[in-house]
Write a protein that holds these residues in place. Structure first.
Motif, PDB file in Angstrom:
ATOM      1  N   HIS A 251      73.300   6.640   8.180  1.00  0.00           N
ATOM      2  CA  HIS A 251      72.113   6.747   9.335  1.00  0.00           C
ATOM      3  C   HIS A 251      72.444   7.085  10.306  1.00  0.00           C
ATOM      4  N   GLY A 252      72.986   6.050  10.805  1.00  0.00           N
ATOM      5  CA  GLY A 252      73.854   6.275  12.443  1.00  0.00           C
ATOM      6  C   GLY A 252      74.668   7.486  12.502  1.00  0.00           C
ATOM      7  N   LEU A 253      75.627   7.915  11.797  1.00  0.00           N
ATOM      8  CA  LEU A 253      76.951   8.469  11.288  1.00  0.00           C
ATOM      9  C   LEU A 253      76.018  10.015  11.142  1.00  0.00           C
ATOM     10  N   GLU A 254      74.791   9.773  10.661  1.00  0.00           N
ATOM     11  CA  GLU A 254      73.885  11.060  10.450  1.00  0.00           C
ATOM     12  C   GLU A 254      73.370  11.954  11.630  1.00  0.00           C
ATOM     13  N   LEU A 255      73.088  10.897  12.251  1.00  0.00           N
ATOM     14  CA  LEU A 255      72.279  11.030  13.822  1.00  0.00           C
ATOM     15  C   LEU A 255      73.175  11.211  14.922  1.00  0.00           C
ATOM     16  N   ALA A 256      74.228  11.339  14.970  1.00  0.00           N
ATOM     17  CA  ALA A 256      75.846  10.852  15.793  1.00  0.00           C
ATOM     18  C   ALA A 256      75.987  12.809  16.007  1.00  0.00           C
ATOM     19  N   SER A 257      75.660  13.602  14.388  1.00  0.00           N
ATOM     20  CA  SER A 257      76.582  14.598  15.341  1.00  0.00           C
ATOM     21  C   SER A 257      75.424  15.436  15.194  1.00  0.00           C
ATOM     22  N   LYS A 258      74.312  15.682  15.438  1.00  0.00           N
ATOM     23  CA  LYS A 258      73.258  16.103  15.755  1.00  0.00           C
ATOM     24  C   LYS A 258      72.387  16.062  17.301  1.00  0.00           C
ATOM     25  N   PRO A 259      71.829  16.960  17.704  1.00  0.00           N
ATOM     26  CA  PRO A 259      71.442  16.806  19.137  1.00  0.00           C
ATOM     27  C   PRO A 259      70.387  15.796  19.587  1.00  0.00           C
ATOM     28  N   ILE A 260      70.122  15.677  20.796  1.00  0.00           N
ATOM     29  CA  ILE A 260      69.283  14.386  21.132  1.00  0.00           C
ATOM     30  C   ILE A 260      68.128  14.752  20.879  1.00  0.00           C
ATOM     31  N   LEU A 261      67.506  15.857  21.038  1.00  0.00           N
ATOM     32  CA  LEU A 261      66.138  16.429  19.976  1.00  0.00           C
ATOM     33  C   LEU A 261      65.726  16.255  18.657  1.00  0.00           C
ATOM     34  N   ALA A 262      66.921  15.517  18.640  1.00  0.00           N
ATOM     35  CA  ALA A 262      66.823  15.278  16.529  1.00  0.00           C
ATOM     36  C   ALA A 262      66.003  14.173  16.388  1.00  0.00           C
ATOM     37  N   MET A 263      65.374  13.166  17.403  1.00  0.00           N
ATOM     38  CA  MET A 263      64.860  12.227  17.002  1.00  0.00           C
ATOM     39  C   MET A 263      63.469  12.075  17.629  1.00  0.00           C
ATOM     40  N   PRO A 264      62.157  11.283  17.110  1.00  0.00           N
ATOM     41  CA  PRO A 264      60.816  12.279  18.083  1.00  0.00           C
ATOM     42  C   PRO A 264      61.454  11.524  19.848  1.00  0.00           C
ATOM     43  N   PHE A 265      60.602  11.609  20.221  1.00  0.00           N
ATOM     44  CA  PHE A 265      60.754  11.132  21.750  1.00  0.00           C
ATOM     45  C   PHE A 265      59.312  10.831  21.721  1.00  0.00           C
ATOM     46  N   VAL A 266      58.247   9.694  21.819  1.00  0.00           N
ATOM     47  CA  VAL A 266      57.150   9.313  22.253  1.00  0.00           C
ATOM     48  C   VAL A 266      56.183  10.245  23.590  1.00  0.00           C
ATOM     49  N   GLY A 267      54.925  11.398  23.547  1.00  0.00           N
ATOM     50  CA  GLY A 267      54.837  11.538  24.572  1.00  0.00           C
ATOM     51  C   GLY A 267      53.809  11.116  25.529  1.00  0.00           C
ATOM     52  N   ASP A 268      53.749  10.783  26.791  1.00  0.00           N
ATOM     53  CA  ASP A 268      53.344   9.984  27.568  1.00  0.00           C
ATOM     54  C   ASP A 268      51.852   9.903  27.080  1.00  0.00           C
ATOM     55  N   GLU A 269      50.800  11.204  26.791  1.00  0.00           N
ATOM     56  CA  GLU A 269      49.282  11.590  25.997  1.00  0.00           C
ATOM     57  C   GLU A 269      49.752  10.142  24.963  1.00  0.00           C
ATOM     58  N   ASN A 270      50.917   9.304  24.254  1.00  0.00           N
ATOM     59  CA  ASN A 270      50.628   9.266  23.165  1.00  0.00           C
ATOM     60  C   ASN A 270      51.741   7.493  23.828  1.00  0.00           C
ATOM     61  N   TYR A 271      51.705   6.914  25.207  1.00  0.00           N
ATOM     62  CA  TYR A 271      51.894   6.174  25.970  1.00  0.00           C
ATOM     63  C   TYR A 271      51.207   5.237  26.249  1.00  0.00           C
ATOM     64  N   VAL A 272      50.380   4.190  26.215  1.00  0.00           N
ATOM     65  CA  VAL A 272      49.282   3.715  27.026  1.00  0.00           C
ATOM     66  C   VAL A 272      50.291   2.344  27.810  1.00  0.00           C
ATOM     67  N   ILE A 273      49.645   1.943  28.336  1.00  0.00           N
ATOM     68  CA  ILE A 273      49.872   1.019  29.165  1.00  0.00           C
ATOM     69  C   ILE A 273      48.530  -0.127  28.997  1.00  0.00           C
TER      70      ILE A 273
END
Lengths: 275, 307
Positions: A251-273
């Motif tokens: 799984h690590g190698l599968e993502l290694a060849s993909k752009p950094i956008l290929a995994m979710p990045f939680v938006g600020d609206e869904n980040y609760v402190i």
């Protein structure tokens, strides 16, 4: 700290450290003209080249850790477990750690040590396997149905939830209910000739608890098989990390060849402190 | 805004299982009920795709926050790195003097000697040319040991805090020691005292000097730790080690065992890096080279592989 304290003078203990490392696992025979180059290697007395010709990977894996070649039944049981554990799956935190290594363009050589460390946790990891092996070893001589009955009575008497109970490591609920894949793996392992007392005891124990949502966890299946194959608890956790490593790396190698956008990045609206 | 973390009640299980509707489940049978707790499923659903933190985070254009502080406005440049490290590790923003003490302690555990087990991992990594980060991270991980490094802090801080509680209940130092030995099946062993390789610990005097310089008084945990040391010296010729010293000191500063463990997670990193570089700059695989015969094989003799 007004006063100055006096301490003893530091001195070496001159402890009798070994002059050479001792091993019962591996022997390297030196070449005739260079003591730093091995000409042959023996694994528990078997020539590595001969093992390559005659035995399977699983046989030699068992030999490496147990010191003897397995019977057919033992090899079959171990191979089935190694297949079952080959990938913790893309939702396991260890695999997600591997994916972060890959998509973050970290050197792929770091996928294994990073993700395997995460697979060493006390929850869903090697730490839990070791605890489960201790738990099973301690209780195997008891009647599994009686154990289940007493266990439930104690939970009720102490008014503790099963989620908070540490009494049965390797067995219980995942995400609120029965871990069906673990149950399916266990049921298949139980049908194999090599299935031993730990697998059978655990199966009977969980059958008495299933209506309460308590069943096998993957770590419990691994623990039971390791005990049936004669491994010690301290080895069980590390072997669990090892057996899950192929999936982590894949799984690590599968993502290694993909752009950094290929995994979710939680938006600020869904980040609760929470403060 | 999501609801805060709350315990999941132990409600009666049901057969409710939203995942059962997955048509791709190739192993689907009538027998795949999970008897799940619907409250837990709801708990997970509330957190799906969301991060709920009680620590902090980065909000582009708004700032970076840690434990209620704006990192770039209140911490960076205003507080020392070790104040920030302790804040991130424990949630406590301590005075600079205490952070300086912790920093000095890090120096005490950053020795560039590859005979120390964690440091040797750095040296071995250097000789086979791994990256310096892999070497430093893995060497630091090795200090998560039961007998040296960082992990024993949990036991030693627990010991001195429990010891002080017992002392306040009337137990003498000697009785506390005897209780500790009894818990170890009679072995004269207390975490924080005695030390492998050498007798005595040269770091204690240095850290006492640092403490005086920074204006720290000797607290009640430390006083008791010295009393215990005095008895152990008289009876066993074994004194306190740096682990015991820092455990007592940080107990006097109000830290619990887990917080102490957390703030020293990379305690040995610098020494590991130093040992890595020493071998990295030499020819590969030449650190403590071993002949085949340097390994003492005591296993099974040569035997034929059965078919």
């Amino acid at each position: 700290m007004a006063e100055e304290l006096k301490h003893e003078q530091v001195r070496s203990r001159n402890e009798p450290f070994a002059q050479r490392v001792v091993t019962q696992i591996w022997q390297e025979e030196p070449s005739s003209d260079n003591p730093y180059i091995a000409a042959a290697a023996l694994c528990h007395g078997y020539d590595l080249f001969e093992l390559m010709e005659k035995r399977s990977f699983v046989d030699v894996f068992y030999l490496l850790f147990r010191g003897e070649l397995p019977t057919k039944a033992e090899a079959q049981l171990l191979q089935a477990l190694m297949i079952a554990l080959i990938n913790p799956g893309p939702r396991h935190p260890a695999t997600r750690a591997a994916m972060n290594v890959g998509v973050g363009k970290t050197d792929p050589l770091h996928i294994l040590p990073i993700a395997a460390a995460v697979l060493g946790g006390q929850h869903s990891g090697g730490g839990e396997v070791e605890s489960a092996m201790h738990f099973l070893s301690k209780n195997l001589s008891s009647n599994p149905h009686e154990f289940a009955k007493t266990f439930l009575q104690e939970l009720t008497a102490k008014n503790i939830t099963f989620e908070n109970s540490q009494t049965t490591p390797g067995f219980g609920k995942r995400n609120g209910g029965i871990e069906l894949m673990a149950l399916g793996i266990a049921n298949r392992m139980l049908k194999l000739e090599g299935a031993g007392n730990a697998l059978k005891w655990s199966s009977e124990m969980v059958s008495a608890l299933a209506s309460h949502g308590i069943s096998w966890l993957t770590t419990g299946v691994a623990a039971a098989v390791f005990i049936d194959l004669g491994f010690q608890p301290r080895a069980g956790g590390a072997l669990f990390q090892l057996m899950g490593s192929p999936g982590l790396i894949a799984h690590g190698l599968e993502l290694a060849s993909k752009p950094i956008l290929a995994m979710p990045f939680v938006g600020d609206e869904n980040y609760v402190i929470e403060r | 805004m999501l609801s805060s973390d709350k315990p999941i009640s132990n409600s009666n299980p049901t057969n409710s299982n939203p995942t059962n509707s997955n048509p791709t489940n190739s192993n689907a049978t009538n027998n795949n009920a999970t008897n799940s707790n619907p409250e837990l499923i709801d708990y997970l659903e509330q957190r799906r795709g969301k991060i709920i933190s009680n620590t902090g985070g980065w909000f582009p254009g708004k700032g970076v926050f840690s434990h209620g502080y704006s990192m770039l406005e209140e911490l960076v440049g205003e507080k020392s790195y070790f104040q920030i490290l302790i804040l991130n590790a424990t949630g406590k923003l301590v005075d600079k003097s205490l952070a300086d003490w912790v920093e000095a302690l890090y120096g005490c555990l950053s020795w560039p000697d590859p005979r120390i087990w964690c440091n040797q991992i750095g040296a071995l990594a250097g000789t086979v040319r791994t990256s310096v980060m892999a070497a430093t991270a893995m060497g630091s991980l090795a200090a998560d040991s039961r007998i040296y490094g960082v992990f024993p802090l949990i036991e030693s801080v627990t010991f001195i805090q429990q010891a002080l509680a017992k002392h306040k209940q009337g137990l003498t130092s000697a009785e506390i020691i005897n209780e500790a030995f009894a818990a170890c099946k009679g072995k004269p062993y207390i975490m924080g005292y005695k030390r492998p390789i050498a007798k005595g610990d040269e770091r204690l005097e240095v850290m006492e000097k640092v403490g005086r310089k920074l204006g720290f008084e000797i607290g009640e945990h430390m006083l008791l730790a010295y009393e215990i040391e005095k008895i152990l010296m008289q009876q066993f010729d074994e004194g306190m080690n740096i682990n015991g010293y820092m455990s007592a000191f940080l107990s006097d500063q109000g830290f619990n065992p887990q917080e102490t463990y957390q703030m020293f997670s990379m305690l040995v990193a610098s020494g590991v890096t130093a040992c890595y570089l020493d071998t990295f700059h030499r020819p590969p695989n030449t650190f403590l080279p071993l002949r085949c015969e340097d390994i003492d094989y005591q296993g099974a003799p040569l035997r034929k592989v059965p078919d």
